[in-house]
Design a protein around this motif. Structure first.
Motif, mmCIF file in Angstrom:
data_model
loop_
_atom_site.group_PDB
_atom_site.id
_atom_site.type_symbol
_atom_site.label_atom_id
_atom_site.label_comp_id
_atom_site.label_asym_id
_atom_site.label_seq_id
_atom_site.Cartn_x
_atom_site.Cartn_y
_atom_site.Cartn_z
ATOM 1 N N ILE A 68 0.859 -1.252 0.025
ATOM 2 C CA ILE A 68 -0.187 0.095 -0.006
ATOM 3 C C ILE A 68 0.992 1.197 -0.022
ATOM 4 C CG2 ILE A 68 -1.478 1.269 1.306
ATOM 5 C CD1 ILE A 68 -2.811 -1.306 2.391
ATOM 6 N N ARG A 69 1.833 1.215 1.010
ATOM 7 C CA ARG A 69 2.763 2.301 0.981
ATOM 8 C C ARG A 69 3.354 2.558 -0.460
ATOM 9 N NH1 ARG A 69 5.527 0.284 6.210
ATOM 10 N NH2 ARG A 69 4.044 1.117 7.731
ATOM 11 N N ASN A 70 3.988 1.709 -1.034
ATOM 12 C CA ASN A 70 4.555 1.661 -2.158
ATOM 13 C C ASN A 70 3.555 2.191 -3.407
ATOM 14 O OD1 ASN A 70 5.731 0.743 -5.079
ATOM 15 N ND2 ASN A 70 7.195 0.090 -3.571
ATOM 16 N N ILE A 71 2.256 1.697 -3.387
ATOM 17 C CA ILE A 71 1.448 2.136 -4.736
ATOM 18 C C ILE A 71 1.042 3.636 -4.302
ATOM 19 C CG2 ILE A 71 -1.008 1.828 -5.123
ATOM 20 C CD1 ILE A 71 0.993 -0.296 -6.487
ATOM 21 N N ARG A 72 0.748 3.871 -2.811
ATOM 22 C CA ARG A 72 0.134 5.328 -2.685
ATOM 23 C C ARG A 72 1.208 6.373 -2.772
ATOM 24 N NH1 ARG A 72 -4.873 3.538 -3.674
ATOM 25 N NH2 ARG A 72 -6.068 2.702 -1.843
ATOM 26 N N GLU A 73 2.558 6.122 -2.641
ATOM 27 C CA GLU A 73 3.461 7.110 -2.987
ATOM 28 C C GLU A 73 3.616 7.609 -4.371
ATOM 29 O OE1 GLU A 73 7.064 5.252 -1.573
ATOM 30 O OE2 GLU A 73 6.813 5.344 0.524
ATOM 31 N N LYS A 74 3.276 6.899 -5.306
ATOM 32 C CA LYS A 74 3.148 7.108 -6.560
ATOM 33 C C LYS A 74 1.952 7.921 -7.009
ATOM 34 C CE LYS A 74 5.942 3.192 -7.980
ATOM 35 N NZ LYS A 74 6.774 2.995 -6.784
ATOM 36 N N GLU A 75 2.084 8.638 -8.041
ATOM 37 C CA GLU A 75 0.906 9.488 -8.662
ATOM 38 C C GLU A 75 -0.194 8.425 -9.162
ATOM 39 O OE1 GLU A 75 0.146 12.813 -11.718
ATOM 40 O OE2 GLU A 75 1.898 12.909 -10.828
ATOM 41 N N GLU A 76 -1.051 8.520 -8.740
ATOM 42 C CA GLU A 76 -2.259 7.428 -9.065
ATOM 43 C C GLU A 76 -2.691 7.795 -10.567
ATOM 44 O OE1 GLU A 76 -3.282 4.638 -7.644
ATOM 45 O OE2 GLU A 76 -1.810 5.117 -6.318
ATOM 46 N N THR A 77 -2.548 6.893 -11.457
ATOM 47 C CA THR A 77 -3.171 7.150 -13.089
ATOM 48 C C THR A 77 -4.811 6.447 -13.073
ATOM 49 O OG1 THR A 77 -2.031 5.276 -13.584
ATOM 50 C CG2 THR A 77 -0.963 7.106 -13.937
ATOM 51 N N LYS A 78 -4.808 5.424 -12.461
ATOM 52 C CA LYS A 78 -6.319 4.852 -12.311
ATOM 53 C C LYS A 78 -6.556 4.552 -10.937
ATOM 54 C CE LYS A 78 -6.413 2.658 -16.960
ATOM 55 N NZ LYS A 78 -6.695 1.210 -17.666
ATOM 56 N N PRO A 79 -7.911 4.490 -10.864
ATOM 57 C CA PRO A 79 -8.369 4.287 -9.463
ATOM 58 C C PRO A 79 -7.832 3.000 -8.806
ATOM 59 C CG PRO A 79 -10.117 4.774 -10.906
ATOM 60 C CD PRO A 79 -9.053 4.634 -11.749
ATOM 61 N N ILE A 95 -6.817 0.710 12.224
ATOM 62 C CA ILE A 95 -6.398 2.149 12.152
ATOM 63 C C ILE A 95 -5.045 2.314 11.590
ATOM 64 C CG2 ILE A 95 -5.737 4.185 13.657
ATOM 65 C CD1 ILE A 95 -7.850 3.173 15.641
ATOM 66 N N ASP A 96 -3.987 1.574 11.796
ATOM 67 C CA ASP A 96 -2.874 1.643 11.106
ATOM 68 C C ASP A 96 -2.928 1.292 9.459
ATOM 69 O OD1 ASP A 96 -1.316 2.081 13.374
ATOM 70 O OD2 ASP A 96 -0.816 0.225 13.790
ATOM 71 N N ALA A 97 -3.767 0.193 9.183
ATOM 72 C CA ALA A 97 -4.017 0.102 7.822
ATOM 73 C C ALA A 97 -4.861 1.252 7.143
ATOM 74 C CB ALA A 97 -4.821 -1.439 7.791
ATOM 75 N N LEU A 98 -5.831 1.606 7.913
ATOM 76 C CA LEU A 98 -6.332 2.687 6.803
ATOM 77 C C LEU A 98 -5.516 4.047 6.800
ATOM 78 C CD1 LEU A 98 -9.976 2.209 8.793
ATOM 79 C CD2 LEU A 98 -9.279 1.620 6.331
ATOM 80 N N ARG A 99 -4.713 4.290 7.933
ATOM 81 C CA ARG A 99 -3.866 5.528 7.711
ATOM 82 C C ARG A 99 -3.014 5.297 6.762
ATOM 83 N NH1 ARG A 99 -2.862 6.414 14.237
ATOM 84 N NH2 ARG A 99 -4.667 7.699 14.567
ATOM 85 N N GLU A 100 -2.505 3.967 6.501
ATOM 86 C CA GLU A 100 -1.289 3.957 5.648
ATOM 87 C C GLU A 100 -1.919 3.972 4.001
ATOM 88 O OE1 GLU A 100 1.789 3.555 5.798
ATOM 89 O OE2 GLU A 100 1.815 3.762 8.121
ATOM 90 N N GLY A 101 -3.187 3.746 3.870
ATOM 91 C CA GLY A 101 -3.673 4.125 2.524
ATOM 92 C C GLY A 101 -4.678 3.129 2.172
ATOM 93 N N ALA A 102 -5.203 2.005 3.112
ATOM 94 C CA ALA A 102 -6.026 1.023 2.874
ATOM 95 C C ALA A 102 -7.207 1.601 2.682
ATOM 96 C CB ALA A 102 -6.102 -0.059 3.810
ATOM 97 N N ASP A 103 -8.345 1.200 1.725
ATOM 98 C CA ASP A 103 -9.689 1.885 1.700
ATOM 99 C C ASP A 103 -10.433 0.877 2.748
ATOM 100 O OD1 ASP A 103 -9.030 3.803 -0.447
ATOM 101 O OD2 ASP A 103 -8.468 1.962 -1.241
ATOM 102 N N ASP A 104 -10.204 -0.093 3.063
ATOM 103 C CA ASP A 104 -11.184 -0.976 3.890
ATOM 104 C C ASP A 104 -10.411 -1.949 4.580
ATOM 105 O OD1 ASP A 104 -13.415 -1.527 5.269
ATOM 106 O OD2 ASP A 104 -14.620 -1.812 3.327
ATOM 107 N N TYR A 105 -10.921 -2.574 5.366
ATOM 108 C CA TYR A 105 -10.483 -3.638 6.215
ATOM 109 C C TYR A 105 -11.576 -4.692 6.749
ATOM 110 C CZ TYR A 105 -7.212 -5.410 10.037
ATOM 111 O OH TYR A 105 -6.460 -6.043 10.773
ATOM 112 N N ILE A 106 -11.026 -6.135 6.460
ATOM 113 C CA ILE A 106 -11.837 -7.005 6.959
ATOM 114 C C ILE A 106 -10.993 -8.214 7.722
ATOM 115 C CG2 ILE A 106 -11.748 -8.508 4.752
ATOM 116 C CD1 ILE A 106 -14.670 -8.809 5.103
#
Length: 142
Positions: A68-79, A95-106
């Protein structure tokens, strides 16, 4: 969307991976399966990547949070909508997962109807994001 929604599953534990794959396939999703974080990141860095991903938190190679960190650091082109799947049930983990850029958690073991509902939310959000992305491209070109 006109095409079948593609979902990446990144899960090293075989029973959970097979259950996710069969469940999502039955629901009509096109599934791409990886068994470790390194392969998952490779799939998510491709131009034609799936727009939904279910990432196990703890995997060989690279864990879900590092992906997630790796993906979110880069400029997003597609959703990209990311759901973290983990046995960790403490609120701090969520909370940690969502703060790092996850959209949801299960949590594992997942409840099928909860997973289905969360995927439907992800599909709705990705479809709206894709429309905005396409409109942005249209405005730049027009």
């Amino acid at each position: 969307m006109n095409t079948k929604m593609r979902i990446l599953i990144a899960e090293d534990e075989s029973i959970t991976r097979q259950l996710l794959e069969s469940t999502l396939t039955q629901w009509g999703y096109e599934v791409i399966v990886t068994r470790n974080g390194t392969d998952a990141l490779e799939v998510l860095q491709k131009e034609d990547r799936p727009m939904l991903a279910i990432l196990d938190w703890f995997m060989p190679g690279m864990d879900g949070i590092k992906i997630i960190r790796n993906i979110r650091e880069k400029e997003e082109t597609k959703p990209l909508y990311i759901i973290v799947l983990s046995m960790m049930t403490l609120k701090e983990g969520v909370i940690d997962a969502l703060r790092e850029g996850a959209d949801d958690y299960i949590t594992k073991p997942f409840h099928e109807e909860e997973l289905r509902a969360r995927l439907l939310v992800g599909v709705r959000i990705v479809e709206k994001m894709e429309k905005l992305y396409n409109k942005k491209i249209e405005l730049k070109c027009g």
